[in-house]
Design a protein around this motif. Structure first.
Motif, PDB file in Angstrom:
ATOM      1  N   ALA A 143      20.641 -24.278 -41.175  1.00 39.47           N
ATOM      2  CA  ALA A 143      21.592 -24.282 -40.493  1.00 39.47           C
ATOM      3  C   ALA A 143      20.679 -25.040 -39.727  1.00 39.47           C
ATOM      4  CB  ALA A 143      21.380 -22.552 -39.525  1.00 39.47           C
ATOM      5  N   ARG A 144      22.353 -25.534 -38.807  1.00 40.02           N
ATOM      6  CA  ARG A 144      21.788 -27.355 -38.304  1.00 40.02           C
ATOM      7  C   ARG A 144      22.786 -27.981 -37.645  1.00 40.02           C
ATOM      8  NH1 ARG A 144      19.300 -30.240 -43.368  1.00 40.02           N
ATOM      9  NH2 ARG A 144      18.862 -27.926 -43.691  1.00 40.02           N
ATOM     10  N   ILE A 145      22.016 -28.543 -36.787  1.00 40.48           N
ATOM     11  CA  ILE A 145      23.038 -29.640 -35.922  1.00 40.48           C
ATOM     12  C   ILE A 145      22.527 -31.145 -36.563  1.00 40.48           C
ATOM     13  CG2 ILE A 145      23.862 -27.862 -34.568  1.00 40.48           C
ATOM     14  CD1 ILE A 145      22.124 -29.122 -32.169  1.00 40.48           C
ATOM     15  N   SER A 146      22.910 -32.030 -36.547  1.00 42.69           N
ATOM     16  CA  SER A 146      22.791 -33.770 -36.386  1.00 42.69           C
ATOM     17  C   SER A 146      23.615 -33.870 -35.782  1.00 42.69           C
ATOM     18  CB  SER A 146      23.322 -34.306 -37.535  1.00 42.69           C
ATOM     19  OG  SER A 146      24.892 -34.088 -37.684  1.00 42.69           O
ATOM     20  N   MET A 194      18.045 -34.697 -36.564  1.00 40.31           N
ATOM     21  CA  MET A 194      18.362 -33.606 -36.914  1.00 40.31           C
ATOM     22  C   MET A 194      17.908 -32.512 -36.527  1.00 40.31           C
ATOM     23  SD  MET A 194      19.838 -32.559 -40.508  1.00 40.31           S
ATOM     24  CE  MET A 194      20.768 -34.157 -41.319  1.00 40.31           C
ATOM     25  N   LEU A 195      18.041 -31.454 -35.363  1.00 43.92           N
ATOM     26  CA  LEU A 195      17.546 -29.590 -35.056  1.00 43.92           C
ATOM     27  C   LEU A 195      17.880 -28.854 -36.384  1.00 43.92           C
ATOM     28  CD1 LEU A 195      18.349 -29.537 -31.868  1.00 43.92           C
ATOM     29  CD2 LEU A 195      15.986 -30.781 -32.501  1.00 43.92           C
ATOM     30  N   VAL A 196      17.102 -27.980 -36.942  1.00 43.12           N
ATOM     31  CA  VAL A 196      17.025 -27.619 -37.879  1.00 43.12           C
ATOM     32  C   VAL A 196      16.432 -25.618 -37.493  1.00 43.12           C
ATOM     33  CG1 VAL A 196      17.685 -29.253 -39.827  1.00 43.12           C
ATOM     34  CG2 VAL A 196      15.405 -27.551 -39.526  1.00 43.12           C
ATOM     35  N   CYS A 197      17.426 -24.653 -38.377  1.00 37.37           N
ATOM     36  CA  CYS A 197      16.322 -23.338 -38.230  1.00 37.37           C
ATOM     37  C   CYS A 197      15.348 -23.473 -38.585  1.00 37.37           C
ATOM     38  CB  CYS A 197      17.028 -22.487 -39.189  1.00 37.37           C
ATOM     39  SG  CYS A 197      16.699 -20.694 -39.036  1.00 37.37           S
ATOM     40  N   SER A 198      13.999 -22.559 -37.454  1.00 41.45           N
ATOM     41  CA  SER A 198      12.441 -22.977 -38.185  1.00 41.45           C
ATOM     42  C   SER A 198      12.103 -22.275 -39.544  1.00 41.45           C
ATOM     43  CB  SER A 198      11.577 -22.003 -37.320  1.00 41.45           C
ATOM     44  OG  SER A 198      11.898 -20.786 -37.075  1.00 41.45           O
ATOM     45  N   ARG A 199      12.860 -21.703 -40.419  1.00 44.57           N
ATOM     46  CA  ARG A 199      13.377 -21.769 -41.394  1.00 44.57           C
ATOM     47  C   ARG A 199      13.620 -22.423 -42.476  1.00 44.57           C
ATOM     48  NH1 ARG A 199      12.774 -14.835 -41.842  1.00 44.57           N
ATOM     49  NH2 ARG A 199      11.880 -14.756 -40.620  1.00 44.57           N
ATOM     50  N   HIS A 251      22.823 -18.492 -42.076  1.00 42.10           N
ATOM     51  CA  HIS A 251      21.351 -18.775 -42.686  1.00 42.10           C
ATOM     52  C   HIS A 251      21.672 -18.022 -43.025  1.00 42.10           C
ATOM     53  CE1 HIS A 251      20.378 -20.143 -37.690  1.00 42.10           C
ATOM     54  NE2 HIS A 251      21.587 -19.574 -37.707  1.00 42.10           N
ATOM     55  N   SER A 252      20.555 -18.365 -43.852  1.00 44.17           N
ATOM     56  CA  SER A 252      19.918 -17.724 -45.294  1.00 44.17           C
ATOM     57  C   SER A 252      18.939 -16.272 -45.016  1.00 44.17           C
ATOM     58  CB  SER A 252      19.333 -18.002 -46.647  1.00 44.17           C
ATOM     59  OG  SER A 252      18.597 -18.628 -45.782  1.00 44.17           O
ATOM     60  N   HIS A 253      18.028 -15.296 -44.012  1.00 36.93           N
ATOM     61  CA  HIS A 253      18.404 -14.602 -43.439  1.00 36.93           C
ATOM     62  C   HIS A 253      18.371 -14.169 -42.796  1.00 36.93           C
ATOM     63  CE1 HIS A 253      16.968 -16.769 -39.931  1.00 36.93           C
ATOM     64  NE2 HIS A 253      16.291 -18.056 -40.908  1.00 36.93           N
ATOM     65  N   ASP A 254      17.720 -12.700 -42.447  1.00 42.38           N
ATOM     66  CA  ASP A 254      18.003 -12.129 -41.303  1.00 42.38           C
ATOM     67  C   ASP A 254      17.829 -12.691 -40.047  1.00 42.38           C
ATOM     68  OD1 ASP A 254      19.139  -9.795 -42.762  1.00 42.38           O
ATOM     69  OD2 ASP A 254      17.970  -9.199 -42.665  1.00 42.38           O
ATOM     70  N   GLY A 259      18.906 -15.274 -31.683  1.00 40.50           N
ATOM     71  CA  GLY A 259      18.029 -15.099 -33.015  1.00 40.50           C
ATOM     72  C   GLY A 259      17.181 -15.940 -34.479  1.00 40.50           C
ATOM     73  N   PHE A 260      16.865 -17.148 -33.992  1.00 35.89           N
ATOM     74  CA  PHE A 260      16.226 -17.574 -34.433  1.00 35.89           C
ATOM     75  C   PHE A 260      15.573 -18.577 -33.653  1.00 35.89           C
ATOM     76  CE2 PHE A 260      20.523 -20.072 -34.047  1.00 35.89           C
ATOM     77  CZ  PHE A 260      20.066 -21.186 -34.235  1.00 35.89           C
ATOM     78  N   GLY A 261      14.534 -19.282 -34.768  1.00 33.94           N
ATOM     79  CA  GLY A 261      13.433 -20.602 -34.032  1.00 33.94           C
ATOM     80  C   GLY A 261      14.120 -22.053 -34.186  1.00 33.94           C
ATOM     81  N   THR A 262      14.092 -22.735 -33.352  1.00 40.56           N
ATOM     82  CA  THR A 262      14.165 -24.788 -34.343  1.00 40.56           C
ATOM     83  C   THR A 262      13.301 -25.296 -34.091  1.00 40.56           C
ATOM     84  OG1 THR A 262      15.003 -25.166 -31.707  1.00 40.56           O
ATOM     85  CG2 THR A 262      16.701 -23.821 -32.951  1.00 40.56           C
ATOM     86  N   ARG A 263      13.225 -26.540 -34.469  1.00 37.42           N
ATOM     87  CA  ARG A 263      12.346 -27.476 -34.561  1.00 37.42           C
ATOM     88  C   ARG A 263      13.230 -29.652 -35.490  1.00 37.42           C
ATOM     89  NH1 ARG A 263      10.986 -28.761 -40.078  1.00 37.42           N
ATOM     90  NH2 ARG A 263      11.069 -27.279 -41.326  1.00 37.42           N
ATOM     91  N   ILE A 264      12.795 -30.456 -34.950  1.00 35.06           N
ATOM     92  CA  ILE A 264      13.259 -30.969 -35.641  1.00 35.06           C
ATOM     93  C   ILE A 264      12.537 -31.603 -36.741  1.00 35.06           C
ATOM     94  CG2 ILE A 264      13.135 -33.877 -35.139  1.00 35.06           C
ATOM     95  CD1 ILE A 264      12.492 -33.449 -32.386  1.00 35.06           C
ATOM     96  N   GLN A 265      14.010 -31.828 -37.795  1.00 32.31           N
ATOM     97  CA  GLN A 265      13.366 -32.017 -39.093  1.00 32.31           C
ATOM     98  C   GLN A 265      13.805 -32.953 -39.271  1.00 32.31           C
ATOM     99  OE1 GLN A 265      15.861 -33.064 -41.662  1.00 32.31           O
ATOM    100  NE2 GLN A 265      14.489 -32.205 -43.079  1.00 32.31           N
ATOM    101  N   SER A 266      13.794 -34.483 -38.699  1.00 29.16           N
ATOM    102  CA  SER A 266      13.926 -36.064 -39.241  1.00 29.16           C
ATOM    103  C   SER A 266      14.462 -36.378 -37.910  1.00 29.16           C
ATOM    104  CB  SER A 266      15.073 -36.052 -40.648  1.00 29.16           C
ATOM    105  OG  SER A 266      16.528 -35.521 -40.195  1.00 29.16           O
ATOM    106  N   SER A 267      14.572 -37.997 -37.779  1.00 31.78           N
ATOM    107  CA  SER A 267      15.064 -38.528 -37.061  1.00 31.78           C
ATOM    108  C   SER A 267      14.864 -40.386 -37.553  1.00 31.78           C
ATOM    109  CB  SER A 267      14.178 -38.599 -35.370  1.00 31.78           C
ATOM    110  OG  SER A 267      13.244 -39.375 -36.178  1.00 31.78           O
ATOM    111  N   LYS A 268      15.520 -40.869 -36.579  1.00 28.36           N
ATOM    112  CA  LYS A 268      15.592 -42.739 -36.955  1.00 28.36           C
ATOM    113  C   LYS A 268      15.978 -43.465 -36.026  1.00 28.36           C
ATOM    114  CE  LYS A 268      18.340 -41.230 -42.012  1.00 28.36           C
ATOM    115  NZ  LYS A 268      19.162 -41.335 -42.588  1.00 28.36           N
ATOM    116  N   LYS A 269      15.297 -44.500 -36.109  1.00 28.53           N
ATOM    117  CA  LYS A 269      15.801 -45.439 -34.607  1.00 28.53           C
ATOM    118  C   LYS A 269      16.715 -46.429 -35.114  1.00 28.53           C
ATOM    119  CE  LYS A 269      10.786 -44.763 -33.560  1.00 28.53           C
ATOM    120  NZ  LYS A 269       9.452 -45.425 -33.031  1.00 28.53           N
ATOM    121  N   GLY A 270      16.861 -47.202 -34.280  1.00 30.49           N
ATOM    122  CA  GLY A 270      17.441 -48.416 -34.439  1.00 30.49           C
ATOM    123  C   GLY A 270      17.072 -49.514 -34.167  1.00 30.49           C
TER     124      GLY A 270
END
Length: 407
Positions: free
Chosen positions: A110-113, A81-86, A130-133, A61-72
Motif C-alpha cells: 500500500a502506497r502513494i507516489s 513515495m509514502l508507504v504503509c509502515s509495514r 494491504h498485506s495485513h490486518d 488503521g495503518f501507519g505511514t512513512r516516507i519510503q523514498s524521494s528524488k530531487k530535480g
C-alpha cells in the motif's frame, strides 16, 4: 485540495528521475470521498500531502512513512513515495525460536507516489491493498501518527512550571479526554516533549538574560565572541562563547584540543561542551564553551564551525573526543587535516563493562593499565600490548581489536 476529476494528467511528467509509467485520464478514479487518495489529486505543498495520507492512514488503521524521494536539477525534492509502515522485509538477527515478538513488517505494498509540477503536488499512483490486518481503533498510536495537540502542550507546560510530575500531568489529560482511547499520544510522548521543552533556553526569559549578558561582555571587551543558534520558535538551541583570554590562549596552545560533552547542567539537562587545551606548564586551559540541545551531527557541525571561526580559522593539529560516531564524522568534515583521537579516560572507563566477564579480570585490568600508562615510547607500547593480548588470550576480543585499529 482540488478535485482532479477533470484534470488532464497527460501533461504531468515525473522529470528525469521519474517512474516508468505516467498516469493518464483513463486511470483516474471517480472521487466519491475526498478523504480517500486518488490519482490526480493536487495539493499546495508536500506537507499537505503527508498530512492527508497520515490522516487517511489513521482512519483506515495503518501507519505511514516516507519510503523514498528524488530531487530535480534545482536540488529540490520533486518526487516522493509514502508507504504503509509495514512495507519492506525485515530479517530478525535472532533465530525464530528465540524471538519474543514476531517481525512487524509484512512487505505491504500500500502506497502513494507524489510528484511536483509547477507549484502543485500531484498523486501519480495509488495502491490500496494491504498485506495485513488494519487497526482503525489503534492507528492513532502508531509511531508516525502520534501527535500532542497545542492545548495539551499548553497544559503540560503549565503543569511542568508548577513542578507537577509527568505521570500526574498525563493522567489529568486522560481524564479530561474521557479515557486513554481518546488521546492521540502516550506518556512516552509527553516525557519527550517536556524533555525537549526544558532544554529551550527561551523559557522564563533565560534566553534574553543570556543574550543581555553576552552583549555586556562584548561591550567590556570587543574580543569577546559568542554565537547563538535559534530554532523556528525563537528558542535558543545551541550557544558558543569564548572570552579574549581563551582566544589568545588558543593562538599559543591550541595545537592539541580536548572536547568533551559529559558535563550536564542541572536545570536544562543540556550538555556543557568545553574546548580544553594544555599550556606550557601542563595545566588545562579553557579555549571555548558550548551549551548544546542535542548531540547529533548537525549540532556538532554548527558548534565546530563556530569555534573554528572564533579561533581565526586555525584548526588544531589534533583533537581528542569520546567514542561518538557523530563526532567522528563531524571532525572529518570541519577539521579534515586534524588528527582525531579517542579520549583515554573514556576508553579506560569501559574496561569493567567490556572485560569483567573474564575469570582473571582483576589481573587483566591491572596489566592493561600498566601497558597504557607506563609505556614511554611507541615501540615499547607495541611490544607490551602484544604480550598483554597474547598472555590473556584476547586476540579475538572485538572491543580491544577495534580500539587498536582505530588508534
Amino acid at each position: 485540495m482540488e478535485d482532479p476529476a477533470d484534470f488532464d494528467l497527460d501533461h504531468i511528467s515525473l522529470f528525469e528521475e521519474g517512474s516508468t509509467s505516467i498516469p493518464t485520464n483513463d486511470n483516474i478514479m471517480d472521487i466519491l470521498d475526498s478523504s480517500v487518495p486518488a490519482v490526480g489529486m493536487s495539493f499546495d505543498s508536500a506537507e499537505d500531502v503527508r498530512t492527508f495520507y497520515r490522516e487517511y492512514g489513521i482512519k483506515m488503521g495503518f501507519g505511514t512513512r516516507i519510503q523514498s524521494s528524488k530531487k530535480g536539477k534545482d536540488n529540490e525534492i520533486r518526487y516522493f513515495m509514502l508507504v504503509c509502515s509495514r512495507e519492506g522485509k525485515y530479517v530478525f538477527p535472532l533465530p525464530s525460536e528465540l524471538m519474543t515478538l514476531p517481525t512487524q513488517t509484512n512487505e505491504c505494498q500500500a502506497r502513494i507516489s507524489v510528484a511536483k509540477k509547477d507549484s502543485k503536488w500531484y498523486i501519480m499512483s495509488v495502491i490500496y491493498e494491504h498485506s495485513h490486518d488494519l487497526s482503525p481503533t489503534k492507528s492513532r498510536l502508531f509511531c508516525g501518527n502520534r501527535k500532542i495537540s497545542l492545548s495539551a502542550k499548553r497544559t503540560l507546560d503549565l503543569n511542568d512550571d508548577a513542578r507537577v510530575r509527568v505521570n500526574k500531568s498525563f493522567r489529568s489529560l486522560v481524564g479530561a479526554a474521557g479515557g486513554y482511547e481518546n488521546l492521540s499520544f502516550v506518556e512516552c510522548d509527553v516525557r519527550n516533549f517536556l524533555s525537549q521543552h526544558r532544554r529551550a533556553l527561551g523559557k522564563d526569559g533565560d534566553g534574553q538574560t543570556l543574550l543581555s549578558h553576552f552583549s555586556r561582555m562584548r561591550e567590556l571587551n570587543r574580543d569577546f565572541f559568542f554565537e547563538i543558534d535559534i530554532d523556528d520558535e525563537n528558542h535558543i538551541r545551541n550557544v558558543l562563547w569564548a572570552d579574549a583570554r581563551s582566544r589568545t590562549a588558543c593562538e599559543h596552545f591550541g595545537d592539541i584540543v580536548s572536547f568533551d560533552t559529559t558535563y550536564l547542567t542541572n536545570k536544562y539537562d543540556m550538555p556543557f561542551a568545553p574546548f580544553v587545551g594544555v599550556n606550557h606548564h601542563g595545566q588545562s586551559i579553557l579555549l571555548g564553551c558550548g551549551l548544546l540541545s542535542s548531540e547529533d551531527t548537525d549540532t556538532f557541525i554548527w558548534l565546530f564551525k563556530c569555534w573554528l571561526r572564533c579561533m581565526s580559522y586555525k584548526a588544531p593539529f589534533g583533537i581528542a573526543t569520546d567514542q561518538c560516531r557523530a563526532m567522528k564524522n563531524v571532525v572529518a568534515v570541519v577539521f579534515p587535516e586534524t588528527r582525531h583521537k579517542w579520549c583515554l579516560w573514556h576508553i579506560m572507563k569501559k574496561i569493567p563493562e567490556k572485560l569483567a566477564a573474564n575469570q582473571d579480570y582483576k589481573n587483566m585490568k591491572h596489566q592493561m593499565k600498566v601497558v597504557v600508562y607506563e609505556s614511554m615510547t611507541l615501540v615499547e607500547f607495541e611490544c607490551n600490548w602484544e604480550k598483554f593480548i597474547t598472555s590473556f588470550g584476547l586476540t579475538h576480543n572485538e572491543w580491544l581489536t577495534t580500539i587498536y585499529e582505530e588508534l
